[in-house]
Design a protein around this motif. Structure first.
Motif, PDB file in Angstrom:
ATOM      1  N   ARG A  71     -16.443 -17.817 -51.910  1.00  0.00           N
ATOM      2  CA  ARG A  71     -15.402 -18.657 -52.488  1.00  0.00           C
ATOM      3  C   ARG A  71     -14.669 -19.396 -51.355  1.00  0.00           C
ATOM      4  O   ARG A  71     -14.158 -18.767 -50.437  1.00  0.00           O
ATOM      5  CB  ARG A  71     -14.416 -17.806 -53.282  1.00  0.00           C
ATOM      6  N   GLY A  72     -14.617 -20.699 -51.432  1.00  0.00           N
ATOM      7  CA  GLY A  72     -13.890 -21.498 -50.448  1.00  0.00           C
ATOM      8  C   GLY A  72     -14.797 -22.110 -49.396  1.00  0.00           C
ATOM      9  O   GLY A  72     -15.761 -21.481 -48.930  1.00  0.00           O
ATOM     10  N   ARG A  73     -14.489 -23.341 -49.025  1.00  0.00           N
ATOM     11  CA  ARG A  73     -15.316 -24.060 -48.054  1.00  0.00           C
ATOM     12  C   ARG A  73     -15.180 -23.483 -46.654  1.00  0.00           C
ATOM     13  O   ARG A  73     -16.164 -23.387 -45.905  1.00  0.00           O
ATOM     14  CB  ARG A  73     -14.899 -25.546 -48.055  1.00  0.00           C
ATOM     15  N   ASP A  74     -13.976 -23.098 -46.274  1.00  0.00           N
ATOM     16  CA  ASP A  74     -13.776 -22.580 -44.915  1.00  0.00           C
ATOM     17  C   ASP A  74     -14.560 -21.295 -44.696  1.00  0.00           C
ATOM     18  O   ASP A  74     -15.185 -21.099 -43.634  1.00  0.00           O
ATOM     19  CB  ASP A  74     -12.285 -22.338 -44.672  1.00  0.00           C
ATOM     20  N   ARG A  75     -14.520 -20.413 -45.688  1.00  0.00           N
ATOM     21  CA  ARG A  75     -15.286 -19.167 -45.549  1.00  0.00           C
ATOM     22  C   ARG A  75     -16.781 -19.442 -45.482  1.00  0.00           C
ATOM     23  O   ARG A  75     -17.520 -18.776 -44.750  1.00  0.00           O
ATOM     24  CB  ARG A  75     -14.981 -18.246 -46.717  1.00  0.00           C
ATOM     25  N   TYR A  76     -17.198 -20.428 -46.259  1.00  0.00           N
ATOM     26  CA  TYR A  76     -18.622 -20.762 -46.235  1.00  0.00           C
ATOM     27  C   TYR A  76     -19.047 -21.235 -44.844  1.00  0.00           C
ATOM     28  O   TYR A  76     -20.100 -20.831 -44.326  1.00  0.00           O
ATOM     29  CB  TYR A  76     -18.911 -21.830 -47.284  1.00  0.00           C
ATOM     30  N   GLU A  77     -18.250 -22.109 -44.209  1.00  0.00           N
ATOM     31  CA  GLU A  77     -18.592 -22.597 -42.879  1.00  0.00           C
ATOM     32  C   GLU A  77     -18.593 -21.449 -41.857  1.00  0.00           C
ATOM     33  O   GLU A  77     -19.432 -21.404 -40.943  1.00  0.00           O
ATOM     34  CB  GLU A  77     -17.591 -23.681 -42.432  1.00  0.00           C
ATOM     35  N   LEU A  78     -17.636 -20.514 -42.007  1.00  0.00           N
ATOM     36  CA  LEU A  78     -17.583 -19.378 -41.087  1.00  0.00           C
ATOM     37  C   LEU A  78     -18.824 -18.516 -41.195  1.00  0.00           C
ATOM     38  O   LEU A  78     -19.456 -18.152 -40.188  1.00  0.00           O
ATOM     39  CB  LEU A  78     -16.321 -18.560 -41.376  1.00  0.00           C
ATOM     40  N   PHE A  79     -19.209 -18.175 -42.441  1.00  0.00           N
ATOM     41  CA  PHE A  79     -20.419 -17.363 -42.635  1.00  0.00           C
ATOM     42  C   PHE A  79     -21.668 -18.116 -42.230  1.00  0.00           C
ATOM     43  O   PHE A  79     -22.665 -17.509 -41.785  1.00  0.00           O
ATOM     44  CB  PHE A  79     -20.530 -16.939 -44.111  1.00  0.00           C
ATOM     45  N   LYS A  80     -21.619 -19.436 -42.342  1.00  0.00           N
ATOM     46  CA  LYS A  80     -22.779 -20.226 -41.933  1.00  0.00           C
ATOM     47  C   LYS A  80     -22.980 -20.135 -40.435  1.00  0.00           C
ATOM     48  O   LYS A  80     -24.123 -20.028 -39.954  1.00  0.00           O
ATOM     49  CB  LYS A  80     -22.565 -21.683 -42.369  1.00  0.00           C
ATOM     50  N   ARG A  81     -21.867 -20.166 -39.648  1.00  0.00           N
ATOM     51  CA  ARG A  81     -21.995 -20.033 -38.190  1.00  0.00           C
ATOM     52  C   ARG A  81     -22.498 -18.633 -37.813  1.00  0.00           C
ATOM     53  O   ARG A  81     -23.296 -18.480 -36.883  1.00  0.00           O
ATOM     54  CB  ARG A  81     -20.639 -20.314 -37.522  1.00  0.00           C
ATOM     55  N   PHE A  82     -22.016 -17.628 -38.524  1.00  0.00           N
ATOM     56  CA  PHE A  82     -22.533 -16.281 -38.279  1.00  0.00           C
ATOM     57  C   PHE A  82     -24.036 -16.226 -38.523  1.00  0.00           C
ATOM     58  O   PHE A  82     -24.796 -15.640 -37.747  1.00  0.00           O
ATOM     59  CB  PHE A  82     -21.830 -15.267 -39.185  1.00  0.00           C
ATOM     60  N   TYR A  83     -24.456 -16.866 -39.625  1.00  0.00           N
ATOM     61  CA  TYR A  83     -25.877 -16.837 -39.959  1.00  0.00           C
ATOM     62  C   TYR A  83     -26.715 -17.566 -38.910  1.00  0.00           C
ATOM     63  O   TYR A  83     -27.786 -17.084 -38.493  1.00  0.00           O
ATOM     64  CB  TYR A  83     -26.079 -17.476 -41.338  1.00  0.00           C
TER      65      TYR A  83
END
Length: 376
Positions: free
Chosen positions: A323-335
């Motif tokens: 949920r949320g764009r910021d969290r998505y970008e954060l998890f994307k960098r982790f991935y």
């Protein structure tokens, strides 16, 4: 031709009179009227050429001559007006009016069957259904049995039950718009109310035959309950009444009717549903709700033929809702970082595997690409 002086004097006397017509009549000399010359001349009784004779006049005035009877004209054979909203409750009356249907079970081959549990008749289109009529004592002479159909639900109570246009066009009978018919009698009459347009069918009540306690009528319904343009799946009630020739209701019975292709099957199904509702065991279908975002991730395994049993866990794919764009970008960098680390480990493992080249069993070293043998 101008009127005579006698006529003028009579008219003038009538205009100047202030009394009633009865008083005026008593003052008239009948003999003078008889001797008054008419427009065509005096009448001679001895003249054979005179064919018209004055009728004998009544000397005494009749006071009832202008009284018009207030009683309506008798309309024999026409029922009284039908109410706009009909009563659909049972009323046995003083004659204990009762209906009884033959027991036919729920087999698929039956053409009509009656459910006592649901007070409902199931029958096929245009198939005869015997209905037994029972009374505790003999009805008045000339009593009739009348059948009428109405819609069961309140929102359709004012609508008139008629056949669909398709079945009407296929029927050549004069009363082809009537849904209910009575068979087996030449004294059946079909009526349509002038104001409400409701249709009914009547037949004279017949005394039970010797050795029998009831009389039987034959009903048939000329349209399916599912016909478009007709009932259109709207439930109906059949009202059967015992009435006098003047239209006074002596008894009333009502029952629901369903006209279908398989009466036995439909009766069995609806009785089972009714029993389950009463017992509270009927399973109602619940609407599926969308899964919440906080639910556990869905695990999907992708079978591969190249992975070993030890590497199977690393090849499985998981989906995680974020949920949320910021969290998505954060998890994307982790991935992405994890993917880079995984690629670096794979390269180092490949280099190590290249350095440790296995030796052949014969003791000779395995030649690498680009090397020459000692014999060359």
């Amino acid at each position: 031709m101008e009127p005579s002086l006698g006529d003028l004097s009579l008219s003038q006397e009538f205009l100047n009179s202030q009394g009633s017509f009865s008083d005026f009549w008593q003052n008239i000399n009948v003999q003078d009227l008889l001797s008054t010359p008419s427009m065509t001349g005096p009448l001679d009784d001895n003249d054979p050429s005179s064919s018209n004779q004055l009728p004998e006049l009544q000397v005494q005035f009749d006071d009832e001559i202008f009284n018009i009877s207030a009683e309506p004209l008798a309309t024999e054979g026409v029922p009284p007006p039908t109410p706009t909203v009909l009563v659909t409750t049972d009323h046995p009356g003083e004659y204990d009016f009762l209906l009884r249907f033959q027991k036919s079970g729920t087999a698929k081959s039956v053409t009509s069957t009656f459910s006592v549990m649901l007070n409902k008749l199931y029958c096929q289109l245009a198939k005869t259904t015997p209905v037994e009529i029972l009374v505790s004592k003999e009805p008045p002479a000339g009593a009739i049995l009348k059948a009428m159909a109405v819609y069961k639900k309140t929102e359709h109570a004012a609508d008139v039950v008629r056949r669909c246009p398709h079945h009407q066009n296929q029927d050549a009978a004069e009363h082809r718009s009537h849904l209910i018919r009575m068979e087996g009698s030449q004294r059946v009459q079909y009526f349509e109310d002038v104001f409400t347009k409701r249709q009914s069918v009547t037949v004279p009540y017949e005394t039970p035959q010797l050795g029998s306690e009831m009389t039987t009528i034959l009903l048939s319904f000329m349209c399916n309950s599912s016909c478009m343009g007709g009932m259109n799946r709207r439930p109906i009630l059949a009202i059967l009444t015992l009435e006098t020739p003047e239209g006074v209701i002596l008894g009333r019975r009502c029952f629901e009717v369903r006209i279908c292709a398989c009466p036995g099957r439909d009766r069995k199904s609806e009785e089972e549903n009714h029993t389950q509702i009463i017992n509270g065991t009927k399973q109602t279908k619940k609407r599926k709700s969308t899964p919440a975002t906080t639910s556990a991730p869905v695990k999907r395994s992708v079978p591969t033929s190249t992975t070993s049993s030890t590497e199977g866990d690393d090849e499985e794919i998981f989906y995680l809702p974020i949920r949320g764009r910021d969290r998505y970008e954060l998890f994307k960098r982790f991935y992405e970082g994890l993917e880079q680390d995984k690629k670096g480990k794979n390269k180092s493992n490949a280099a190590v595997d290249q350095q440790h080249v296995p030796m052949p069993i014969s003791g000779k070293r395995l030649m690498l690409k680009g090397e020459r043998s000692d014999t060359e």
